[in-house]
Write a protein that holds these residues in place. Structure first.
Motif, mmCIF file in Angstrom:
data_model
loop_
_atom_site.group_PDB
_atom_site.id
_atom_site.type_symbol
_atom_site.label_atom_id
_atom_site.label_comp_id
_atom_site.label_asym_id
_atom_site.label_seq_id
_atom_site.Cartn_x
_atom_site.Cartn_y
_atom_site.Cartn_z
ATOM 1 N N VAL A 253 0.832 -1.203 0.000
ATOM 2 C CA VAL A 253 0.000 0.000 0.000
ATOM 3 C C VAL A 253 0.870 1.258 0.000
ATOM 4 O O VAL A 253 0.589 2.224 -0.728
ATOM 5 C CB VAL A 253 -0.949 -0.010 1.216
ATOM 6 C CG1 VAL A 253 -1.671 1.330 1.350
ATOM 7 C CG2 VAL A 253 -1.954 -1.133 1.092
ATOM 8 N N PHE A 254 1.938 1.273 0.779
ATOM 9 C CA PHE A 254 2.822 2.436 0.779
ATOM 10 C C PHE A 254 3.514 2.602 -0.568
ATOM 11 O O PHE A 254 3.758 3.735 -1.012
ATOM 12 C CB PHE A 254 3.859 2.307 1.890
ATOM 13 C CG PHE A 254 3.373 2.798 3.218
ATOM 14 C CD1 PHE A 254 3.261 4.147 3.487
ATOM 15 C CD2 PHE A 254 3.006 1.905 4.214
ATOM 16 C CE1 PHE A 254 2.805 4.611 4.713
ATOM 17 C CE2 PHE A 254 2.553 2.344 5.450
ATOM 18 C CZ PHE A 254 2.450 3.707 5.694
ATOM 19 N N PHE A 255 3.830 1.506 -1.227
ATOM 20 C CA PHE A 255 4.427 1.610 -2.548
ATOM 21 C C PHE A 255 3.423 2.173 -3.556
ATOM 22 O O PHE A 255 3.784 2.988 -4.427
ATOM 23 C CB PHE A 255 4.925 0.235 -2.996
ATOM 24 C CG PHE A 255 5.559 0.231 -4.355
ATOM 25 C CD1 PHE A 255 6.776 0.860 -4.576
ATOM 26 C CD2 PHE A 255 4.929 -0.395 -5.418
ATOM 27 C CE1 PHE A 255 7.357 0.862 -5.832
ATOM 28 C CE2 PHE A 255 5.501 -0.397 -6.674
ATOM 29 C CZ PHE A 255 6.723 0.228 -6.886
ATOM 30 N N LEU A 256 2.159 1.771 -3.456
ATOM 31 C CA LEU A 256 1.131 2.350 -4.314
ATOM 32 C C LEU A 256 0.941 3.833 -4.028
ATOM 33 O O LEU A 256 0.728 4.633 -4.954
ATOM 34 C CB LEU A 256 -0.197 1.609 -4.110
ATOM 35 C CG LEU A 256 -0.239 0.154 -4.603
ATOM 36 C CD1 LEU A 256 -1.585 -0.473 -4.269
ATOM 37 C CD2 LEU A 256 0.032 0.089 -6.096
ATOM 38 N N LEU A 295 -4.607 -0.897 4.404
ATOM 39 C CA LEU A 295 -3.502 -0.475 5.266
ATOM 40 C C LEU A 295 -3.839 -0.651 6.738
ATOM 41 O O LEU A 295 -3.059 -1.246 7.502
ATOM 42 C CB LEU A 295 -3.158 0.983 4.968
ATOM 43 C CG LEU A 295 -2.002 1.587 5.780
ATOM 44 C CD1 LEU A 295 -0.729 0.794 5.585
ATOM 45 C CD2 LEU A 295 -1.784 3.051 5.398
ATOM 46 N N TYR A 296 -4.985 -0.169 7.172
ATOM 47 C CA TYR A 296 -5.327 -0.262 8.590
ATOM 48 C C TYR A 296 -5.593 -1.704 9.002
ATOM 49 O O TYR A 296 -5.152 -2.147 10.073
ATOM 50 C CB TYR A 296 -6.552 0.605 8.886
ATOM 51 C CG TYR A 296 -6.949 0.594 10.344
ATOM 52 C CD1 TYR A 296 -6.261 1.374 11.268
ATOM 53 C CD2 TYR A 296 -7.987 -0.202 10.809
ATOM 54 C CE1 TYR A 296 -6.608 1.363 12.613
ATOM 55 C CE2 TYR A 296 -8.336 -0.224 12.142
ATOM 56 C CZ TYR A 296 -7.644 0.561 13.045
ATOM 57 O OH TYR A 296 -7.981 0.534 14.370
ATOM 58 N N VAL A 359 1.639 13.187 2.869
ATOM 59 C CA VAL A 359 3.093 12.966 2.910
ATOM 60 C C VAL A 359 3.431 11.671 2.186
ATOM 61 O O VAL A 359 4.313 11.634 1.321
ATOM 62 C CB VAL A 359 3.600 12.923 4.368
ATOM 63 C CG1 VAL A 359 5.085 12.606 4.402
ATOM 64 C CG2 VAL A 359 3.343 14.253 5.048
ATOM 65 N N SER A 360 2.731 10.591 2.508
ATOM 66 C CA SER A 360 3.020 9.296 1.900
ATOM 67 C C SER A 360 2.108 8.970 0.728
ATOM 68 O O SER A 360 2.392 8.045 -0.029
ATOM 69 C CB SER A 360 2.881 8.189 2.954
ATOM 70 O OG SER A 360 1.553 8.131 3.452
ATOM 71 N N GLY A 361 0.992 9.680 0.559
ATOM 72 C CA GLY A 361 0.088 9.412 -0.543
ATOM 73 C C GLY A 361 -0.944 8.343 -0.265
ATOM 74 O O GLY A 361 -1.701 7.983 -1.174
ATOM 75 N N THR A 489 7.469 2.013 10.742
ATOM 76 C CA THR A 489 6.233 1.315 10.395
ATOM 77 C C THR A 489 6.485 0.208 9.385
ATOM 78 O O THR A 489 5.878 -0.874 9.455
ATOM 79 C CB THR A 489 5.206 2.312 9.835
ATOM 80 O OG1 THR A 489 4.926 3.312 10.825
ATOM 81 C CG2 THR A 489 3.917 1.612 9.455
ATOM 82 N N LEU A 490 7.406 0.450 8.455
ATOM 83 C CA LEU A 490 7.718 -0.548 7.438
ATOM 84 C C LEU A 490 8.786 -1.530 7.895
ATOM 85 O O LEU A 490 8.752 -2.711 7.544
ATOM 86 C CB LEU A 490 8.172 0.160 6.159
ATOM 87 C CG LEU A 490 7.086 0.968 5.448
ATOM 88 C CD1 LEU A 490 7.686 1.847 4.361
ATOM 89 C CD2 LEU A 490 6.035 0.055 4.851
#
Length: 669
Positions: A253-256, A295-296, A359-361, A489-490
């Protein structure tokens, strides 16, 4: 606070403003009146926000436009003073408000009611006459003019009151979307981020993208290692795999979000409607809602799986549960690990607490709502850490007691120590990043009011909103704090690769990459054997049926003597081993008889009348006699006969490994 004033009577709102002056948020100065309708009045200064909650004179002028026809037609001499008393009140000392009298309101409404009905203008609810003091004086009063005149001598005269945060027009959102920002409804934070510059946001986004790729690779490697050999990772270490899968989805999800930038986390700007780009809130944006749910859900599920991992370790160390006993509770583990995060996710969706992270999208919860951060992020994470650490320490203490009290061999002692070290290292690699994330959340929710007040003070004149007053502390967040939060977090998901990383894993991957060609070549050889008609028919036999093997020209039961002699013959003549194997397979086919139901059963090659009687020696012809039979004395022969009489049919030992290899190759083919 603004929503509260809009739905209460005007007098109550004015009293609330006056009573809350001690809390203090804004310092106002008397400003010249610029409203065209309110020129040439007994006073020439006013203050903003006014009594109808207009935070500047431009907004007040737009609200007064419907009354322009009535003022121009002069339907009542009291209408213009009454309107200006509300939209541009006289500026008095120390924020003292002067309200128009009820008699002035009644005269203006009665005189202009018919004309307003003709133009389709209704009398606003906040201007109802029963909300004003019962008096009959013109506006402004004489005392107001005295204080106003005195105030004009001072340049400027300050009026100190607390009006809270006023949402700028650029950040206003449609009422039906349910947005909230700094306690004000129908308002949203600006995009890009309200705390950082564009170059800082660009660096942070690339940083998060790189870390998400590293975490995605590590967790994906763990999951693929599990798929290569599913039986390798059993309970109590099986939850590590599900834990890795959860953080694999989090990193994805963070990569997306890195690829999408602000397209999901922010609403597009609309310059034609004086609307700036704002942060996405609520569930009306389907892409943002989907990112939030994934994500959550997997963030909470990952923490729950870590707790389940400590539970399984505890059950294995303290009550000494076996792998099978722990595995019987797998359904309960899965119900807890997926059910609790699912319930929390559904609750947040129902409460419409989704917020875009510019910030992270991505989209998450608690980015601007401190209460949601405390109850739906900090509380579950702290509870998981508390329970997990308690069970982990209890399990390590129990293992150490076993090592100290129970005498074990040195090799087992070393294995137990290594296992305890692995548990300790893995737990530290998980707990340290998670505790850093929790610390960042606590620091963020503690200093967020200061950051917001600083932002309002920097942008109040740009947005034409009240500026902060009596600010004791100003501060801006450090970008390193946010980068540390996203990094940890990652990084929480990376320790899973250290658990599966071993020589055995390397061997499994090596066999996975290089074993296919060896397996294919073996399959090709087995297919050549499968083409033989005798072997193809032998596959149809009942595996529980005993094998009776025939020698050359003679029917005999399989004995150890025959097996050893055949084995010696194969050793004596290596070049002809393939031919002998083929002859043995053909001989074995000859010993099978097909019944009506299609199964093959053992029978004699020459028929029932040629079977050897019970208790007699088999007759061996000259061709089938082996040199090893001559070396057997009569005593050993009698013992062989007794063995044969005791066992009707014995399995032949020679050729078993060959059959197993062929069967495995055939199964893999």
């Amino acid at each position: 606070m603004v929503g509260f004033w809009l739905f209460l009577p005007l007098i109550t709102a004015c009293v609330a403003i006056y009573m809350e002056a001690a809390e203090s948020h804004s310092t106002f100065t008397c400003e010249p009146i610029t409203l065209r309708m309110c020129q040439d009045l007994p006073y020439n200064t006013t203050f903003m926000p006014n009594l109808l909650n207009h935070y500047d004179q431009q907004t007040a002028a737009l609200a007064m436009e419907p009354f322009h026809p009535m003022v121009n037609l002069q339907c009542s001499p009291d209408l213009r003073p009454f309107l200006c008393a509300l939209y541009a009140p006289v500026c008095t000392e120390y924020g003292r408000m002067s309200l128009p009298c009820r008699r002035l309101c009644l005269h203006a409404k009665q005189d202009c009611y018919k004309l307003m009905d003709m133009f389709g203008v209704s009398w606003p609810e906040e201007m109802e006459c029963n909300r004003f003091p019962d008096c009959d004086e013109p506006y402004p009063r004489a005392v107001d003019l005295l204080t106003s005149a005195d105030s004009t001598d001072e340049s400027p005269m300050s009026v100190q009151r607390d009006y809270g945060f006023w949402c700028p027009r650029e950040l206003k959102i449609e009422p039906d979307l349910g947005y909230t920002f700094l306690g004000v409804r129908d308002c949203s934070p600006p995009c890009p981020n309200m705390y950082f510059r564009r170059d800082e946001l660009s660096f942070a986004r690339y940083f998060i993208g790189v870390v998400s790729i590293v975490c995605l690779s590590a967790t994906l490697f763990t999951f693929l290692t599990f798929l290569i050999d599913v039986t390798r990772f059993r309970y109590p270490e099986r939850p590590i795999i599900f834990y890795a899968v959860c953080y694999m989805m989090v990193s994805l999800v963070f990569f997306l979000g890195f690829l999408l930038e602000d397209r999901v986390a922010c609403n597009a700007a609309r310059p034609g409607h004086y609307k700036a780009s704002t942060v996405t809130q609520g569930s009306h944006n389907k892409a943002c809602t989907l990112l939030f749910m994934v994500l959550y859900f997997f963030t909470m599920a990952g923490s729950v799986w870590w707790v389940i991992l400590t539970i399984t370790w505890f059950l294995a160390a303290v009550p000494k549960w076996g792998s099978e006993a722990i595995e019987k509770k797998a359904l309960l583990f899965h119900a807890s690990a997926w059910g609790v995060p699912g319930a929390l996710t559904v609750t947040l969706l129902a409460m419409n607490k989704i917020e875009g992270d510019n910030v992270s999208g991505v989209c998450f919860v608690g980015l601007y709502d401190v209460d949601a951060l405390r109850w739906f992020v900090l509380a579950p994470l702290c509870l998981d850490v508390l329970v997990g650490v308690s069970l982990l320490l209890a399990g390590i203490v129990a293992l150490n007691r076993v090592r100290m009290e129970i005498p074990l061999e040195k090799e087992n002692q070393d294995k137990l120590v290594k296992f305890m070290i692995r548990i300790g290292v893995f737990s530290v690699l998980y707990l340290v990043p998670l505790l850093v994330v929790i610390g960042c959340y606590f620091y963020e929710q503690s200093y967020r009011p200061v950051w917001q007040t600083t932002w309002v003070g920097e942008r109040c004149r740009e947005y034409h909103i009240p500026c902060p007053f009596q600010v004791e502390q100003t501060s801006r967040p450090d970008l390193v704090l946010f980068l540390m939060k996203y990094l940890m977090t990652l990084v929480v998901g990376i320790p899973s690769v250290f658990w599966v990383g071993s020589k055995k894993t390397c061997f499994e991957w090596a066999s996975f990459f290089h074993g296919r060609r060896r397996k294919d070549s073996a399959v090709n050889e087995s297919r050549q054997v499968l083409q033989e008609p005798d072997f193809a028919q032998s596959l149809l036999r009942d595996p529980n049926t005993p094998i009776i093997r025939k020698s050359r020209g003679t029917s005999t039961q399989g004995t150890s003597t025959h097996a050893s002699s055949t084995h010696l013959a194969m050793l004596d003549d290596p070049p002809s081993r393939a031919g002998s194997v083929h002859s043995k397979i053909s001989s074995y086919h000859g010993s099978l008889h097909r019944s009506r139901d299609g199964r093959y059963t053992p029978c004699s090659y020459r028929g029932v009348e040629e079977r050897v009687p019970h208790g007699s020696m088999p007759r061996l012809n000259d061709q089938s006699r082996h040199s090893s039979m001559h070396r057997l004395d009569s005593q050993s022969r009698h013992s062989s006969v007794r063995d044969l009489s005791a066992a009707p049919a014995a399995h032949i030992t020679h050729g078993t490994s060959m059959n197993r290899v062929i069967e495995e190759d055939g199964a893999s083919a």
